[in-house]
Design an enzyme around this catalytic site. Structure first.
Site, PDB file in Angstrom:
ATOM      1  N   HIS A  63       7.115  14.144   5.870  1.00  0.00           N
ATOM      2  CA  HIS A  63       8.127  13.389   5.143  1.00  0.00           C
ATOM      3  C   HIS A  63       9.493  13.461   5.813  1.00  0.00           C
ATOM      4  CE1 HIS A  63       5.235  13.838   1.594  1.00  0.00           C
ATOM      5  NE2 HIS A  63       5.311  12.561   1.860  1.00  0.00           N
ATOM      6  N   ASP A  87       3.268   9.750  -3.837  1.00  0.00           N
ATOM      7  CA  ASP A  87       3.433  11.170  -4.181  1.00  0.00           C
ATOM      8  C   ASP A  87       4.893  11.559  -4.353  1.00  0.00           C
ATOM      9  OD1 ASP A  87       4.490  12.146  -1.480  1.00  0.00           O
ATOM     10  OD2 ASP A  87       2.555  11.321  -0.873  1.00  0.00           O
ATOM     11  N   GLU A 107       4.694   0.631  -4.428  1.00  0.00           N
ATOM     12  CA  GLU A 107       3.435   1.380  -4.450  1.00  0.00           C
ATOM     13  C   GLU A 107       2.392   0.546  -5.194  1.00  0.00           C
ATOM     14  OE1 GLU A 107       0.287   3.487  -4.410  1.00  0.00           O
ATOM     15  OE2 GLU A 107       1.982   4.460  -3.387  1.00  0.00           O
ATOM     16  N   ASP A 157       4.834   4.304   4.403  1.00  0.00           N
ATOM     17  CA  ASP A 157       4.099   5.558   4.159  1.00  0.00           C
ATOM     18  C   ASP A 157       2.716   5.180   3.651  1.00  0.00           C
ATOM     19  OD1 ASP A 157       3.273   8.111   3.624  1.00  0.00           O
ATOM     20  OD2 ASP A 157       4.582   8.409   1.892  1.00  0.00           O
ATOM     21  N   CYS A 158       1.933   4.604   4.540  1.00  0.00           N
ATOM     22  CA  CYS A 158       0.655   4.019   4.159  1.00  0.00           C
ATOM     23  C   CYS A 158      -0.493   5.004   4.372  1.00  0.00           C
ATOM     24  CB  CYS A 158       0.399   2.754   4.976  1.00  0.00           C
ATOM     25  SG  CYS A 158       0.638   2.980   6.754  1.00  0.00           S
ATOM     26  N   THR A 159      -1.608   4.727   3.699  1.00  0.00           N
ATOM     27  CA  THR A 159      -2.827   5.469   3.966  1.00  0.00           C
ATOM     28  C   THR A 159      -3.434   4.969   5.265  1.00  0.00           C
ATOM     29  OG1 THR A 159      -4.119   3.879   2.680  1.00  0.00           O
ATOM     30  CG2 THR A 159      -3.257   5.793   1.496  1.00  0.00           C
TER      31      THR A 159
END
Length: 286
Positions: A63, A87, A107, A157-159
Site C-alpha cells: 500500500h 480492504d 469498488e 488496486d486491482c485483483t
C-alpha cells in the site's frame, strides 16, 4: 481448502498454504468468493476466489509503494482516484497526504468493503469516514469510461486478471484512465510478480502505449505475493515525474510528514531499477 488449511493455487503446479487458525468470514458475494481468517504468522488474511489478496503482516509494503510513489512524484496531487482497494489499506495511505483534497474510491464489491471494515479494521483505520472520501460501488472500467471528473493520480488496486479484476487490465480501461487524468497526471497499478506472471508486464506495456508517452514499472518485494519482486505499472505523459531526484523527494516526504514503515525517498528512486529479465522482456515489445 480444508477447514484448517488454505491452499492458494494461483500458479499451476505451485502454491502456498496458510493455516487458518480462525475463520472469521467465508461466503460468496455477488461477484466472488470471499474469505477472511486469522493466521499466526501473517495475522488477518483476506482471499478472493482462491487467491490471497492481503495480510496484516505485510500489507504496508504494497500500500505504501502504490500510494506514495505516484503522489510524491507528482508533487502537487489534489485529487486521487482509487480503483478497487476494498480492504481500505490504499485509502488509509492516500489520506495521510493532507494536501490531497478529494479521494474517490470505486469498488465493485460492497461486501468486501463491509467485511473488511469489520474484520480487517487495521487496514482502513477509519479512512472510509474521512470527509474527503467518496465511495462509489461500481465496475472500475465502466466508471472511468463514463467519468467526467479528472484526477491528478489514479491508483488501480486491482485483483489479478481473473474474474472481476480482468477488465482492469484491458485497453479500454487504460483509455478511460487517460481520459480521467489531469495534464501531467500519473496512473499506477499492481501488475503481478513478473517472474511468475511473465506475460502480464509485456501485455500491460503494450496496452498502455496508445495512451501514455512514458510507460515503465517499479518493484517491491511483498512476501505474501510469492515468486520474487512484485511489479507496479507506471504511466504518464510527464516523463520527468518518473525521474524526480532523491533530494526533491526527500523535501516532499518531509513536508508531507508521512509515517511509513517501508517507503522512503531512496527506496522510491531505487524501485525503478528493474531486474534484467524484465528489462529484456519489455525491450522485445517496445
Amino acid at each position: 481448502m480444508s477447514d484448517t488449511q488454505y491452499l492458494e493455487t494461483l500458479y499451476p503446479g505451485y502454491g502456498q498454504q496458510f493455516a487458518m487458525d480462525t475463520v472469521l468470514f467465508r461466503a460468496p458475494t455477488e461477484h466472488q468468493e470471499l474469505i477472511i481468517f486469522d493466521n499466526e504468522r501473517f495475522g488477518r488474511v483476506m482471499a478472493l476466489d482462491g487467491i490471497i489478496q492481503t495480510t496484516e503482516a505485510d500489507e504496508f509494503i504494497y500500500h505504501e509503494m502504490l500510494t506514495h510513489v505516484p503522489i510524491l512524484a507528482h508533487g502537487s496531487a489534489k485529487r486521487v482516484l482509487i480503483i478497487g482497494g476494498g480492504d481500505g489499506g490504499m485509502l488509509r495511505e492516500v489520506i495521510k497526504h493532507q494536501a490531497v483534497e478529494r479521494v474517490v474510491q470505486v469498488e465493485i464489491d460492497h461486501t468486501v468493503i463491509e467485511m473488511c471494515k469489520q474484520h480487517l479494521p487495521n487496514h482502513s483505520q477509519g479512512a472510509f469516514d474521512d470527509p474527503r472520501v467518496e465511495i462509489v460501488i461500481d465496475d472500475g472500467k465502466a466508471f472511468v469510461l463514463g467519468c467526467q471528473e479528472q484526477f491528478d493520480v489514479i491508483i488501480s488496486d486491482c485483483t489479478d486478471p481473473i474474474g472481476p479484476g480482468e477488465a482492469l487490465f484491458e485497453s479500454d480501461f487504460y483509455k478511460g484512465c487517460k481520459q480521467c487524468l489531469t495534464e501531467g497526471g500519473i496512473f499506477v497499478a499492481q501488475n503481478g510478480v513478473p517472474f511468475m506472471q511473465q506475460g502480464e508486464a509485456e501485455t500491460t506495456y503494450q496496452r498502455l502505449a496508445p495512451y501514455f508517452a512514458d510507460r515503465h514499472f517499479y518493484v517491491a518485494a511483498v512476501p505474501t505475493y510469492i515468486g520474487g519482486a512484485m511489479s507496479f505499472a507506471w504511466a504518464s505523459d510527464n516523463a520527468a515525474a518518473r525521474q524526480v531526484d532523491v533530494a526533491l523527494l526527500s523535501q516532499r516526504f518531509a513536508a508531507a510528514k508521512l509515517d511509513t514503515r517501508y517507503y522512503n525517498p531512496a527506496i522510491h528512486v531505487g524501485s525503478f531499477a528493474l531486474p534484467q529479465y524484465l528489462v529484456d522482456r519489455l525491450a522485445k515489445v517496445s
